[in-house]
Structure formats: C-alpha cells, structure tokens
Design a protein around this motif. Structure first.
Motif, PDB file in Angstrom:
ATOM      1  N   ILE A  80      -2.274  36.342 -59.739  1.00 36.39           N
ATOM      2  CA  ILE A  80      -3.435  36.129 -60.598  1.00 36.39           C
ATOM      3  C   ILE A  80      -3.017  36.132 -62.063  1.00 36.39           C
ATOM      4  O   ILE A  80      -3.538  35.358 -62.876  1.00 36.39           O
ATOM      5  N   ALA A  81      -2.064  36.993 -62.411  1.00 32.01           N
ATOM      6  CA  ALA A  81      -1.548  37.008 -63.786  1.00 32.01           C
ATOM      7  C   ALA A  81      -1.018  35.630 -64.156  1.00 32.01           C
ATOM      8  O   ALA A  81      -1.292  35.110 -65.249  1.00 32.01           O
ATOM      9  N   ARG A  82      -0.264  35.036 -63.256  1.00 34.04           N
ATOM     10  CA  ARG A  82       0.306  33.706 -63.511  1.00 34.04           C
ATOM     11  C   ARG A  82      -0.798  32.652 -63.630  1.00 34.04           C
ATOM     12  O   ARG A  82      -0.742  31.782 -64.511  1.00 34.04           O
ATOM     13  N   ILE A 119      -4.431  28.805 -69.637  1.00 37.43           N
ATOM     14  CA  ILE A 119      -4.356  28.693 -71.096  1.00 37.43           C
ATOM     15  C   ILE A 119      -3.266  27.707 -71.495  1.00 37.43           C
ATOM     16  O   ILE A 119      -3.458  26.879 -72.399  1.00 37.43           O
ATOM     17  N   THR A 120      -2.132  27.770 -70.819  1.00 41.18           N
ATOM     18  CA  THR A 120      -1.020  26.866 -71.125  1.00 41.18           C
ATOM     19  C   THR A 120      -1.426  25.414 -70.891  1.00 41.18           C
ATOM     20  O   THR A 120      -1.141  24.528 -71.717  1.00 41.18           O
ATOM     21  N   THR A 121      -2.100  25.158 -69.787  1.00 36.35           N
ATOM     22  CA  THR A 121      -2.563  23.793 -69.477  1.00 36.35           C
ATOM     23  C   THR A 121      -3.542  23.305 -70.533  1.00 36.35           C
ATOM     24  O   THR A 121      -3.469  22.153 -70.991  1.00 36.35           O
ATOM     25  N   ALA A 122      -4.462  24.177 -70.944  1.00 41.99           N
ATOM     26  CA  ALA A 122      -5.447  23.797 -71.963  1.00 41.99           C
ATOM     27  C   ALA A 122      -4.765  23.476 -73.279  1.00 41.99           C
ATOM     28  O   ALA A 122      -5.119  22.493 -73.962  1.00 41.99           O
ATOM     29  N   ALA A 123      -3.786  24.277 -73.666  1.00 39.42           N
ATOM     30  CA  ALA A 123      -3.078  24.044 -74.926  1.00 39.42           C
ATOM     31  C   ALA A 123      -2.303  22.736 -74.879  1.00 39.42           C
ATOM     32  O   ALA A 123      -2.305  21.956 -75.845  1.00 39.42           O
ATOM     33  N   GLU A 124      -1.649  22.490 -73.768  1.00 38.94           N
ATOM     34  CA  GLU A 124      -0.884  21.243 -73.624  1.00 38.94           C
ATOM     35  C   GLU A 124      -1.815  20.033 -73.614  1.00 38.94           C
ATOM     36  O   GLU A 124      -1.484  18.986 -74.173  1.00 38.94           O
ATOM     37  N   LYS A 125      -2.985  20.188 -73.022  1.00 41.17           N
ATOM     38  CA  LYS A 125      -3.941  19.079 -72.956  1.00 41.17           C
ATOM     39  C   LYS A 125      -4.444  18.689 -74.341  1.00 41.17           C
ATOM     40  O   LYS A 125      -4.625  17.496 -74.641  1.00 41.17           O
ATOM     41  N   THR A 126      -4.651  19.676 -75.203  1.00 43.23           N
ATOM     42  CA  THR A 126      -5.164  19.384 -76.545  1.00 43.23           C
ATOM     43  C   THR A 126      -4.059  19.188 -77.573  1.00 43.23           C
ATOM     44  O   THR A 126      -4.336  18.843 -78.720  1.00 43.23           O
ATOM     45  N   GLY A 127      -2.816  19.427 -77.156  1.00 43.90           N
ATOM     46  CA  GLY A 127      -1.692  19.298 -78.080  1.00 43.90           C
ATOM     47  C   GLY A 127      -1.624  20.420 -79.100  1.00 43.90           C
ATOM     48  O   GLY A 127      -1.028  20.256 -80.174  1.00 43.90           O
ATOM     49  N   ALA A 128      -2.217  21.563 -78.756  1.00 45.04           N
ATOM     50  CA  ALA A 128      -2.256  22.685 -79.701  1.00 45.04           C
ATOM     51  C   ALA A 128      -0.861  23.237 -79.967  1.00 45.04           C
ATOM     52  O   ALA A 128      -0.068  23.432 -79.053  1.00 45.04           O
ATOM     53  N   LYS A 129      -0.582  23.490 -81.222  1.00 38.78           N
ATOM     54  CA  LYS A 129       0.685  24.095 -81.623  1.00 38.78           C
ATOM     55  C   LYS A 129       0.588  25.617 -81.678  1.00 38.78           C
ATOM     56  O   LYS A 129       1.604  26.315 -81.703  1.00 38.78           O
ATOM     57  N   THR A 130      -0.656  26.115 -81.721  1.00 36.35           N
ATOM     58  CA  THR A 130      -0.885  27.548 -81.820  1.00 36.35           C
ATOM     59  C   THR A 130      -2.002  27.949 -80.868  1.00 36.35           C
ATOM     60  O   THR A 130      -3.040  27.286 -80.816  1.00 36.35           O
ATOM     61  N   VAL A 131      -1.777  29.002 -80.112  1.00 32.52           N
ATOM     62  CA  VAL A 131      -2.825  29.617 -79.294  1.00 32.52           C
ATOM     63  C   VAL A 131      -3.187  30.943 -79.949  1.00 32.52           C
ATOM     64  O   VAL A 131      -2.319  31.787 -80.171  1.00 32.52           O
ATOM     65  N   GLY A 161      -6.477  43.519 -77.193  1.00 33.85           N
ATOM     66  CA  GLY A 161      -5.100  43.981 -77.291  1.00 33.85           C
ATOM     67  C   GLY A 161      -4.214  43.556 -76.152  1.00 33.85           C
ATOM     68  O   GLY A 161      -3.175  42.917 -76.346  1.00 33.85           O
ATOM     69  N   HIS A 162      -4.599  43.879 -74.904  1.00 34.38           N
ATOM     70  CA  HIS A 162      -3.693  43.567 -73.794  1.00 34.38           C
ATOM     71  C   HIS A 162      -3.564  42.064 -73.604  1.00 34.38           C
ATOM     72  O   HIS A 162      -2.510  41.576 -73.193  1.00 34.38           O
ATOM     73  N   ALA A 163      -4.614  41.295 -73.924  1.00 33.22           N
ATOM     74  CA  ALA A 163      -4.530  39.835 -73.805  1.00 33.22           C
ATOM     75  C   ALA A 163      -3.442  39.293 -74.728  1.00 33.22           C
ATOM     76  O   ALA A 163      -2.679  38.392 -74.356  1.00 33.22           O
ATOM     77  N   PHE A 164      -3.373  39.873 -75.912  1.00 29.07           N
ATOM     78  CA  PHE A 164      -2.333  39.479 -76.856  1.00 29.07           C
ATOM     79  C   PHE A 164      -0.955  39.861 -76.325  1.00 29.07           C
ATOM     80  O   PHE A 164      -0.023  39.049 -76.332  1.00 29.07           O
ATOM     81  N   GLY A 165      -0.825  41.083 -75.834  1.00 26.65           N
ATOM     82  CA  GLY A 165       0.467  41.527 -75.332  1.00 26.65           C
ATOM     83  C   GLY A 165       0.972  40.687 -74.183  1.00 26.65           C
ATOM     84  O   GLY A 165       2.150  40.298 -74.138  1.00 26.65           O
ATOM     85  N   VAL A 166       0.098  40.386 -73.234  1.00 30.84           N
ATOM     86  CA  VAL A 166       0.513  39.593 -72.066  1.00 30.84           C
ATOM     87  C   VAL A 166       0.910  38.184 -72.474  1.00 30.84           C
ATOM     88  O   VAL A 166       1.968  37.680 -72.090  1.00 30.84           O
ATOM     89  N   MET A 167       0.082  37.536 -73.282  1.00 32.44           N
ATOM     90  CA  MET A 167       0.354  36.144 -73.631  1.00 32.44           C
ATOM     91  C   MET A 167       1.516  36.017 -74.606  1.00 32.44           C
ATOM     92  O   MET A 167       2.322  35.076 -74.513  1.00 32.44           O
ATOM     93  N   ARG A 168       1.640  36.965 -75.514  1.00 31.93           N
ATOM     94  CA  ARG A 168       2.685  36.878 -76.537  1.00 31.93           C
ATOM     95  C   ARG A 168       4.054  37.277 -75.992  1.00 31.93           C
ATOM     96  O   ARG A 168       5.062  36.622 -76.266  1.00 31.93           O
ATOM     97  N   SER A 219       4.832  38.461 -72.498  1.00 32.25           N
ATOM     98  CA  SER A 219       5.164  38.375 -71.070  1.00 32.25           C
ATOM     99  C   SER A 219       4.982  36.994 -70.464  1.00 32.25           C
ATOM    100  O   SER A 219       5.567  36.699 -69.417  1.00 32.25           O
ATOM    101  N   ALA A 220       4.158  36.154 -71.070  1.00 31.64           N
ATOM    102  CA  ALA A 220       3.765  34.889 -70.442  1.00 31.64           C
ATOM    103  C   ALA A 220       4.950  33.991 -70.103  1.00 31.64           C
ATOM    104  O   ALA A 220       5.025  33.426 -69.000  1.00 31.64           O
ATOM    105  N   ALA A 221       5.865  33.823 -71.035  1.00 32.81           N
ATOM    106  CA  ALA A 221       7.001  32.932 -70.783  1.00 32.81           C
ATOM    107  C   ALA A 221       7.842  33.427 -69.612  1.00 32.81           C
ATOM    108  O   ALA A 221       8.296  32.618 -68.769  1.00 32.81           O
ATOM    109  N   ASN A 222       8.042  34.730 -69.526  1.00 29.38           N
ATOM    110  CA  ASN A 222       8.806  35.279 -68.407  1.00 29.38           C
ATOM    111  C   ASN A 222       8.079  35.095 -67.086  1.00 29.38           C
ATOM    112  O   ASN A 222       8.703  34.802 -66.057  1.00 29.38           O
ATOM    113  N   ILE A 223       6.768  35.259 -67.095  1.00 27.70           N
ATOM    114  CA  ILE A 223       5.983  35.089 -65.873  1.00 27.70           C
ATOM    115  C   ILE A 223       5.996  33.634 -65.426  1.00 27.70           C
ATOM    116  O   ILE A 223       6.123  33.333 -64.232  1.00 27.70           O
ATOM    117  N   LEU A 224       5.886  32.704 -66.388  1.00 24.95           N
ATOM    118  CA  LEU A 224       5.910  31.281 -66.050  1.00 24.95           C
ATOM    119  C   LEU A 224       7.315  30.785 -65.721  1.00 24.95           C
ATOM    120  O   LEU A 224       7.487  29.795 -65.008  1.00 24.95           O
TER     121      LEU A 224
END
Length: 424
Positions: A237-239, A245-257, A263-270, A272-277
């Motif tokens: 579920i974490a993945r 979020i990654t798909t949404a950012a890529e779809k819009t071409g966002a350079k920044t999320v 707090g924990h949302a920031f920690g996970v995405m900032r 841990s996300a790359a390691n999980i993906l």
C-alpha cells in the motif's frame, strides 16, 4: 490482509513463524549494525516523550530494538545455529505490539542523544512490517491503510469527493483552485485531514500559491500525501500511494511536488519514496514551508505583520527528521512581531505525541493525552497567546488532547495564518 487486525493469541504456529521469519529477513545492513551497537546506556529514555510521560521502563526507546535483535541473534549466534536460541513467541508479539505501534511516533528524538546514533525510528518502521505480515497491528491503522488503497485516502476522500470539495472551497472563497491542469510546474498534494477537518488550510495554500503567481495544480490521479501503508507496515500500500503521486506528477510534467502540512507524508515522499519505488523520482519534493520560503526569498510573497504573540511547534518529521527546521522560522521572520521559542525547540523540540500513526489509534489515546501535557507545559512557559504548527496531524493531535484537558489555549496553522496576512 484487510483492516480487521487480530491479536497475537489468535496466531497459528505457522503465522508466528512467518512473523519471526519476516523479522529475520529485515536484519541486514544498518539494522544489523544497530542491534549490535546499542550500549544499553539508557540515555534515550529521557529523550522519549512516552517514557517521560509514563515513567515506565518498557517505554525506553532502546527496548524497541528487541524484536529485531532477537531474530538477529538466532541468525548469528552459535546457539541459533544449533537451534537452541529462544524463538519468537506469541507472547513476544503480544508484548512488542504496543511498543512498536502505540508508544512510538518515530520522532527520532532518541537518536539525537544516542552516543551510537542508532536510528530507532527506522527500526520501528521495519519491525512493523513483520506484524503487518500476519495481520497484527491496530485495526484502525490497518483500516486507514485499506481506505487509502481502495478509496484514495484514509478518510475516504475519493477523487469525486476531492473534486466536489475543491469546487465548494473555490466558490465559497471566490478563489481559483486548479484541478487536473494539463501542464503545471508544481503538483500540490493534500492531506485528507486538512480537506475533511481543516479545509481552510487548503484555501490558505491556494491563496498563497496564487499570490506568488505559481504555476500549480491539484490532481485527481494522485492527491493524497498521507501514507498509511508506510505507517502500518504494509509495503504494497505504501508503494501504491507513492506511485499515484509519481504518476500524477509525470502526467502534468511537474518539476516539484509540494507536500502540505503533514509531517510523515513529507518524510515518506522526500526520504523513502525513491527507495520504495526502486528508481529516482523525476521531480523535487518540498514541504509547503520549504516551497513558500523559497517564494519569499525570491520576493514573490510579502506579508502584513502579525502583532499577536506566537510560539511554534516543530513537527518531528519536518524539523528534526526532515531538515526544514529553519524554513518555518524564516517565514515568521518580519511577520510575527512577537515570536517566542519553546524550550527546548527546533530539532530538540518535543513531539506532539500523535505521529507515526499513533494519532489514528483509539487504544493509544490515554497515553497520547499524557504525552501532550509536555507540550502544554512548553507552551504555557512561553507565555505566547497562540500555538502554531505546520502539520495537520500535529494539529489534530493537539486539538483532541486540548479538548480532553479543557485547555483553551489558541491553536492555529502556520499556512492559514500566513494566508490571512499575505499581500496580494
């Protein structure tokens, strides 16, 4: 597994072994080093808000290394090789569950006093995976993870509900709140706590983004920043939440999320996300305070002075573990004319008591309220009229405990306060 958690007493022998095997599989790299490095010095105890509030030795953070350490010893000791080392039992799992879930917010305060710099927070996050594998863990935490996977958010904020609430907030506040723009430089995410309980925080973010002339959007593809898959130890579920979020950012071409006041949302995405993906993220991840601070430095945001007295609660995952301690203070600079720091503050500030998913656990409420007394004492010693923070989970924790104690001290969101004073 669904959100219907069970007790350790209900586990079959095969499930107990499965949990033990999962613990063993998690031992490796830094975690193995941590289990060997602990000096049993006890310095972490006084740094822990749960120990500070309860005085119970079992709440000493180092004790949370025991599940992993027991599995590790079976793999490296001669007794383990001979099959004579103690096995993980149902009784172990029953005892450990409260320590790993209910009485650890993964705030990291223990690590900053540890002479061996053991990251107990990361060990707790890993250990939760073993419990989740066999259906253990607080039922409400597992339900929040299921809702995130099946309905889009832990509080049931579906894409349709998101669209409805954004339309309502935009109309009610005569404000442009873009959703699903084809292209945007910035993808702004939400916390369902904000959208469902503190909607003016969403309005505040939109108002500040618009005042700065940012090119931004929300997305109905990936909008929920909270990650209860991570908090409950359910990696699948974490993945899923990170992929959305990654798909949404890529779809819009966002350079920044941009992660909102969570707090924990920031920690996970900032962090841990790359390691999980298993791949680098194609965008930069910033907390809303970091992004707004950058806009202020660029001269794109200016504020009318706020004359009341303020003190700031540092969310652990944003300040101590996130590295954004000074960004909130920069935003308050030349804005808050009477800013008063707590003692201790910054990276050593006390946790609110509700991080790491603890706020979502009904059974942890009594201990959580005891912990909040530490924060009440800190605030009252400053003499400040208003307590502000930049995490909706902290805010919800503080609001619920304040109600429990009939504590009428004023509390507010940093983002909402800034939005009320922005010069447009």
């Amino acid at each position: 597994m669904t959100g219907n958690a069970k007790s350790a007493a209900d586990l079959t022998d095969a499930e107990v072994k499965s949990a033990a095997d999962k613990l063993l599989s998690l031992v490796g790299g830094s975690i193995a080093t941590y289990t060997e490095a602990c000096l049993r010095c006890g310095q972490c105890a006084e740094a822990c808000h749960f120990y500070h509030a309860s005085g119970d030795p079992k709440h000493t953070p180092a004790y949370k290394l025991v599940p992993i350490a027991k599995a590790h010893k079976r793999s490296v000791s001669p007794l383990g090789w001979l099959g004579l080392a103690p096995k993980v039992t149902r009784e172990d799992l029953a005892e450990w569950e409260e320590l790993i879930f209910d009485s650890c917010t993964m705030c990291g305060r223990c690590t900053i006093v540890c002479p061996m710099a053991i990251d107990i927070s990361s060990v707790v996050a890993s250990t939760r995976q073993a419990f989740a594998k066999v259906g253990l863990g607080p039922a409400d935490l597992r339900e929040a993870a299921d809702n995130s996977r099946d309905r889009g958010s832990p509080l049931g904020l579906t894409p349709e509900a998101l669209e409805d609430r954004i339309e309502w907030l935009a109309d009610d506040n005569e404000l442009d709140i873009p959703l699903d723009k084809d292209k945007a430089e910035v993808l702004l995410t939400v916390s369902s706590i904000e959208m469902m309980k503190y909607p003016q925080s969403i309005v505040g973010m939109a108002k500040l983004m618009n005042a700065a002339g940012a090119d931004w959007t929300f997305s109905s593809v990936g909008y929920e920043s909270t990650n209860f898959g991570y908090l409950s130890g359910r990696g699948d579920i974490a993945r899923t939440m990170i992929e959305r979020i990654t798909t949404a950012a890529e779809k819009t071409g966002a350079k920044t999320v941009v992660i909102p006041e969570c707090g924990h949302a920031f920690g996970v995405m900032r962090w841990s996300a790359a390691n999980i993906l298993g791949r680098p993220l194609p965008f930069e991840v910033l907390h809303i305070t970091e992004y707004l601070a950058a806009l202020k430095r660029a001269g794109k945001l200016k504020f009318k002075p706020y004359d009341g007295s303020l003190t700031y609660h540092d969310p652990c995952q944003i300040s101590r573990r996130g590295g954004a301690t000074e960004e909130a203070r920069y935003l308050l600079e030349d804005f808050a004319t009477d800013f008063r720091e707590m003692t201790p503050t910054g990276n050593r500030n006390w946790c609110c008591g509700g991080g790491g998913g603890v706020q979502a656990m009904a059974r942890a409420a009594d201990l959580r309220h005891k912990v909040f007394q530490i924060k009440m004492d800190q605030v009252e010693k400053t003499g400040a009229e208003t307590l502000i923070s930049s995490c909706a989970n902290c805010r919800l924790t503080m609001d619920e405990s304040a109600e429990h104690f009939h504590w009428d001290h004023k509390r507010d969101s940093l983002i909402e306060l800034l939005a009320d004073h922005v010069i447009e």
